[in-house]
Design a protein around this motif. Structure first.
Motif, PDB file in Angstrom:
ATOM      1  N   LEU A   1      -2.594   4.571   9.999  1.00 31.16           N
ATOM      2  CA  LEU A   1      -3.139   5.877   9.606  1.00 31.16           C
ATOM      3  C   LEU A   1      -3.777   6.614  10.779  1.00 31.16           C
ATOM      4  O   LEU A   1      -3.935   7.844  10.728  1.00 31.16           O
ATOM      5  CB  LEU A   1      -4.177   5.713   8.488  1.00 31.16           C
TER       6      LEU A   1
ATOM      7  N   SER B   1       0.805  -1.229   0.000  1.00 32.44           N
ATOM      8  CA  SER B   1       0.000   0.000   0.000  1.00 32.44           C
ATOM      9  C   SER B   1       0.835   1.276   0.000  1.00 32.44           C
ATOM     10  O   SER B   1       0.573   2.185  -0.782  1.00 32.44           O
ATOM     11  CB  SER B   1      -0.979  -0.007   1.183  1.00 32.44           C
TER      12      SER B   1
ATOM     13  N   GLN C   1      -6.485   7.294  -0.953  1.00 28.38           N
ATOM     14  CA  GLN C   1      -5.681   8.255  -0.218  1.00 28.38           C
ATOM     15  C   GLN C   1      -4.716   8.953  -1.178  1.00 28.38           C
ATOM     16  O   GLN C   1      -4.290   8.368  -2.170  1.00 28.38           O
ATOM     17  CB  GLN C   1      -4.903   7.601   0.923  1.00 28.38           C
TER      18      GLN C   1
ATOM     19  N   VAL D   1      -8.013   2.162   4.048  1.00 31.88           N
ATOM     20  CA  VAL D   1      -6.976   2.256   3.025  1.00 31.88           C
ATOM     21  C   VAL D   1      -7.565   1.794   1.693  1.00 31.88           C
ATOM     22  O   VAL D   1      -7.403   0.650   1.279  1.00 31.88           O
ATOM     23  CB  VAL D   1      -5.734   1.428   3.409  1.00 31.88           C
TER      24      VAL D   1
ATOM     25  N   TRP E   1       5.477   4.985   6.615  1.00 32.49           N
ATOM     26  CA  TRP E   1       4.442   3.954   6.469  1.00 32.49           C
ATOM     27  C   TRP E   1       5.028   2.703   5.826  1.00 32.49           C
ATOM     28  O   TRP E   1       4.721   1.572   6.214  1.00 32.49           O
ATOM     29  CB  TRP E   1       3.285   4.516   5.652  1.00 32.49           C
TER      30      TRP E   1
ATOM     31  N   GLN F   1      -3.542  -0.707   7.908  1.00 34.46           N
ATOM     32  CA  GLN F   1      -4.589   0.289   8.084  1.00 34.46           C
ATOM     33  C   GLN F   1      -4.494   1.129   9.359  1.00 34.46           C
ATOM     34  O   GLN F   1      -4.650   2.355   9.299  1.00 34.46           O
ATOM     35  CB  GLN F   1      -5.951  -0.417   8.037  1.00 34.46           C
TER      36      GLN F   1
ATOM     37  N   ILE G   1      -6.807  11.464   3.482  1.00 34.61           N
ATOM     38  CA  ILE G   1      -7.200  10.101   3.814  1.00 34.61           C
ATOM     39  C   ILE G   1      -8.714   9.999   3.983  1.00 34.61           C
ATOM     40  O   ILE G   1      -9.405  11.000   4.143  1.00 34.61           O
ATOM     41  CB  ILE G   1      -6.487   9.598   5.086  1.00 34.61           C
TER      42      ILE G   1
END
Length: 342
Positions: free
Chosen positions: A189, A84, A151, A148, A166, A186, A128
């Motif tokens: 965030l 991601s 974003q 997610v 991240w 996830q 986000i």
């Protein structure tokens, strides 16, 4: 606008359906598709579609050799979660002319122009999407305040710093389970608003609409026939949970999120998507409408039955609920136990 997504050949019909909705509503864009298998990369190499830039996953794995360790110690799905932050970071580094990149899931569908999400005066480096769980599903925040699936990151110091942090977090730990304050890619965030208080914004209502925040009464049409969600234009819908059992039989994944009253939702939102998904499936010569990983029976009998609760048949341009009286008896028991747990 610059978008990126990733999927394998089993998701081709969904990817093309998303792409066509973007073509219909976004006046100017590039869509970077990370191909998770050679079959998909070959398809896009042989079928040159406007605005699509196909990239092989192997190119990214060469660029980030540290991915090899993560790929060896987690499942296929967990590895996709791990990617991601990697994909948007790769694109911003590889193509410095990109000023902003939006990464998104392949199972979303645009109902209006997504560029309006970025056409405001709010300064930001990161944008986000909140889950906005409806009443009765607040407990699901344990999986993360944000979803997610959509974003954006600017190609500046904060945007790159956030993606880099991240990426390291996901390389270190990204599993399909809750552990301490982590869940997959996830829950990381959840901290971004604290870390970057002046640089993070939440996408507005009309985006991030999904089974966990939609209700039948939220949907209506304006005088021009456009779909409104709580009075604002529906920008895109996240079709999480749609699973094909056969060419015309599918589960749409709404019961799990307590969407029992659904007539308008099915008519105005799901029917359009399933129709176009079916058309794309008919056009491609592979199993693009099928899911590579089957039912996760280890989740237990309750989840197995919830899957079959949402069975619909698409035939002759009609989406019809498959009624099973035995299931409804079971569902009554499940709902009673669920209500007691609230």
């Amino acid at each position: 606008m610059n978008f990126c997504t990733l999927f394998d050949s089993n998701y081709l019909s969904r990817g093309l359906t998303m792409y066509n909705s973007l073509m219909a509503h976004c006046p100017s864009f590039n869509l970077y598709i990370i191909c998770l298998d050679d079959k998909l990369f070959k398809y896009f190499s042989e079928n040159k579609l406007p605005n699509i830039i196909a990239i092989s996953l192997s190119d990214i794995e060469v660029y980030y050799p540290e991915l090899a360790v993560a790929k060896s110690n987690r499942s296929y799905v967990e590895y996709i979660f791990t990617l991601s932050p990697v994909i948007p970071l790769y694109l911003l580094n590889r193509f410095p002319e990109i000023e902003l990149i939006t990464s998104m899931d392949a199972d979303i569908y645009f109902f209006s122009d997504p560029s309006v999400l970025l056409c405001d005066s709010d300064p930001f480096s990161i944008a986000i999407t909140p889950h906005r769980f409806k009443s009765g599903l607040k407990f699901k925040a344990k999986y993360g305040i944000y979803n997610v699936s959509f974003q954006s990151f600017k190609n500046n110091k904060i945007g790159l710093e956030c993606l880099g942090k991240w990426k390291e977090e996901c390389l270190n730990w990204c599993y399909d389970k809750i552990e301490l304050s982590r869940y997959a890619d996830q829950k990381y965030l959840d901290e971004w608003m604290k870390i970057y208080p002046d640089d993070v914004k939440e996408y507005k209502k009309g985006s991030g609409v999904a089974p966990w925040n939609i209700r039948n009464k939220d949907i209506e049409l304006d005088e021009n026939g456009n779909i409104l969600f709580r009075g604002e234009p529906l920008i895109y819908y996240h079709f999480h949970g749609v699973r094909n059992l056969s060419e015309n039989l599918l589960s749409i994944g709404l019961v799990e999120y307590l969407v029992l009253c659904r007539k308008k939702i099915i008519k105005l939102v799901y029917h359009k998507y399933i129709k176009e998904l079916s058309q794309q499936s008919a056009l491609i010569n592979n199993n693009g409408d099928q899911i590579k990983r089957g039912m996760k029976l280890k989740l237990g009998k309750q989840f197995f039955f919830l899957f079959f609760a949402d069975l619909y048949k698409y035939e002759n341009d009609k989406l019809t609920h498959v009624v099973n009286l035995n299931f409804f008896q079971y569902l009554n028991t499940v709902l009673k136990s669920t209500i007691k747990s609230f």
